[in-house]
Design an enzyme around this catalytic site. Sequence first.
Site, mmCIF file in Angstrom:
data_model
loop_
_atom_site.group_PDB
_atom_site.id
_atom_site.type_symbol
_atom_site.label_atom_id
_atom_site.label_comp_id
_atom_site.label_asym_id
_atom_site.label_seq_id
_atom_site.Cartn_x
_atom_site.Cartn_y
_atom_site.Cartn_z
ATOM 1 N N ASN A 9 -27.546 43.426 -20.836
ATOM 2 C CA ASN A 9 -26.170 43.746 -21.205
ATOM 3 C C ASN A 9 -25.296 43.303 -20.037
ATOM 4 O OD1 ASN A 9 -23.715 44.833 -21.890
ATOM 5 N ND2 ASN A 9 -24.363 46.979 -21.810
ATOM 6 N N LYS A 11 -22.189 43.213 -19.780
ATOM 7 C CA LYS A 11 -20.931 43.974 -19.661
ATOM 8 C C LYS A 11 -19.766 43.003 -19.413
ATOM 9 C CE LYS A 11 -23.611 47.966 -18.304
ATOM 10 N NZ LYS A 11 -23.695 49.210 -17.561
ATOM 11 N N HIS A 96 -22.518 52.182 -26.706
ATOM 12 C CA HIS A 96 -22.745 52.255 -25.260
ATOM 13 C C HIS A 96 -21.865 53.352 -24.661
ATOM 14 C CE1 HIS A 96 -23.089 51.253 -21.054
ATOM 15 N NE2 HIS A 96 -24.171 50.565 -21.381
ATOM 16 N N GLU A 98 -20.220 53.477 -22.067
ATOM 17 C CA GLU A 98 -18.929 53.011 -21.536
ATOM 18 C C GLU A 98 -17.900 52.874 -22.657
ATOM 19 O OE1 GLU A 98 -20.608 49.653 -19.492
ATOM 20 O OE2 GLU A 98 -21.636 51.036 -18.129
ATOM 21 N N GLU A 168 -30.036 55.768 -22.860
ATOM 22 C CA GLU A 168 -29.423 55.464 -21.574
ATOM 23 C C GLU A 168 -28.761 56.729 -21.024
ATOM 24 O OE1 GLU A 168 -28.590 50.968 -21.244
ATOM 25 O OE2 GLU A 168 -26.823 51.881 -22.118
ATOM 26 N N GLY A 174 -25.866 52.272 -13.629
ATOM 27 C CA GLY A 174 -25.146 51.679 -12.494
ATOM 28 C C GLY A 174 -25.138 52.541 -11.244
ATOM 29 N N SER A 214 -30.179 51.776 -14.490
ATOM 30 C CA SER A 214 -30.743 51.375 -13.193
ATOM 31 C C SER A 214 -32.196 50.927 -13.290
ATOM 32 C CB SER A 214 -30.583 52.508 -12.160
ATOM 33 O OG SER A 214 -29.216 52.784 -11.946
HETATM 34 P P1 13P Z 1 -27.499 49.311 -15.238
HETATM 35 O O1 13P Z 1 -28.826 48.623 -15.473
HETATM 36 O O2 13P Z 1 -26.549 48.468 -14.448
HETATM 37 O O3 13P Z 1 -27.677 50.697 -14.702
HETATM 38 O O4 13P Z 1 -26.798 49.447 -16.673
HETATM 39 C C1 13P Z 1 -27.549 49.927 -17.739
HETATM 40 C C2 13P Z 1 -26.764 49.753 -18.968
HETATM 41 O O5 13P Z 1 -25.725 50.360 -19.143
HETATM 42 C C3 13P Z 1 -27.267 48.809 -19.971
HETATM 43 O O6 13P Z 1 -26.561 48.908 -21.160
#
Ligand code: 13P
Length: 251
Positions: A9, A11, A96, A98, A168, A174, A214
């Site tokens: 992903n 982002k 997601h 976010e 997640e 992150g 992560s």
């Molecule tokens: P990270 O791997 O950067 O923690 O992000 C995970 C994520 O949100 C994948 O959709």
Amino acid sequence: MRTKMVAGNWKMNKNLQEGIALAKELVEALKNQEPKCAVVIGTPFIHLASVSEVIKGSVIKLAAENCADKEKGAYTGEVSAEMVRSTGAEYCILGHSERRAYYHEDCDILREKVLLALKNDLKPIFCIGEVKEERESGKQNEVVKAQLEGSVFNLSAEDFGKITLAYEPVWAIGTGLTATPEQAQDMHAFIRSLIAEKYGKQVADDTTILYGGSCNAKNAAELFANPDVDGGLIGGASLKAPDFCAIIAAR
Ligand code: 13P
């Protein structure tokens, strides 16, 4: 046997040229690797059509990171599921954390998005997970259950079978704070038990459940060793081809 998968992903990272370059690098690297799992990259909308050309003939499949909750029409700035599908993308990341947190996508909106994705032949990668306070107060199971009930347990068994789930935990995204392999396994097993209750054991056994948060080249193997962890949804570590390929090799 359910599909094992490593999905990236990206982002809101990489301009178009950088994204095309990363896709080319991945195609080259994976040519030699012959992955034992499905490989998907989730890119911003603007990359989809170009990246779709780059990955043609390779093992890599393409995902959008979102789609609109409306079919078509006067929704300035939105991108419909049909538009996404027309680029060659086969998957769509939905739900997601976010999007839930920053763009106020609730269960009802996400239910619409899932339905529109499926109607347009896009396979949703549907994300669920609790925030830190919910984990600390032991509410993670009820949160995840409500997210499933709110947006995907309305589907027929046939449509549910087209969905990949991604657990997640928001506190792990992150942050460098990965869930322990035990925490991931416990939650994945719980999710699978909910699917079994709703759709029966066969559907539950066939559902791919990814872990995200992560996940990196160092901890992937340990996470993927769990029986209910079918792969990963990778953010930061999907932006560098060697790191992403190392995670794929760990699956
Ligand atoms: P990270 O791997 O950067 O923690 O992000 C995970 C994520 O949100 C994948 O959709």
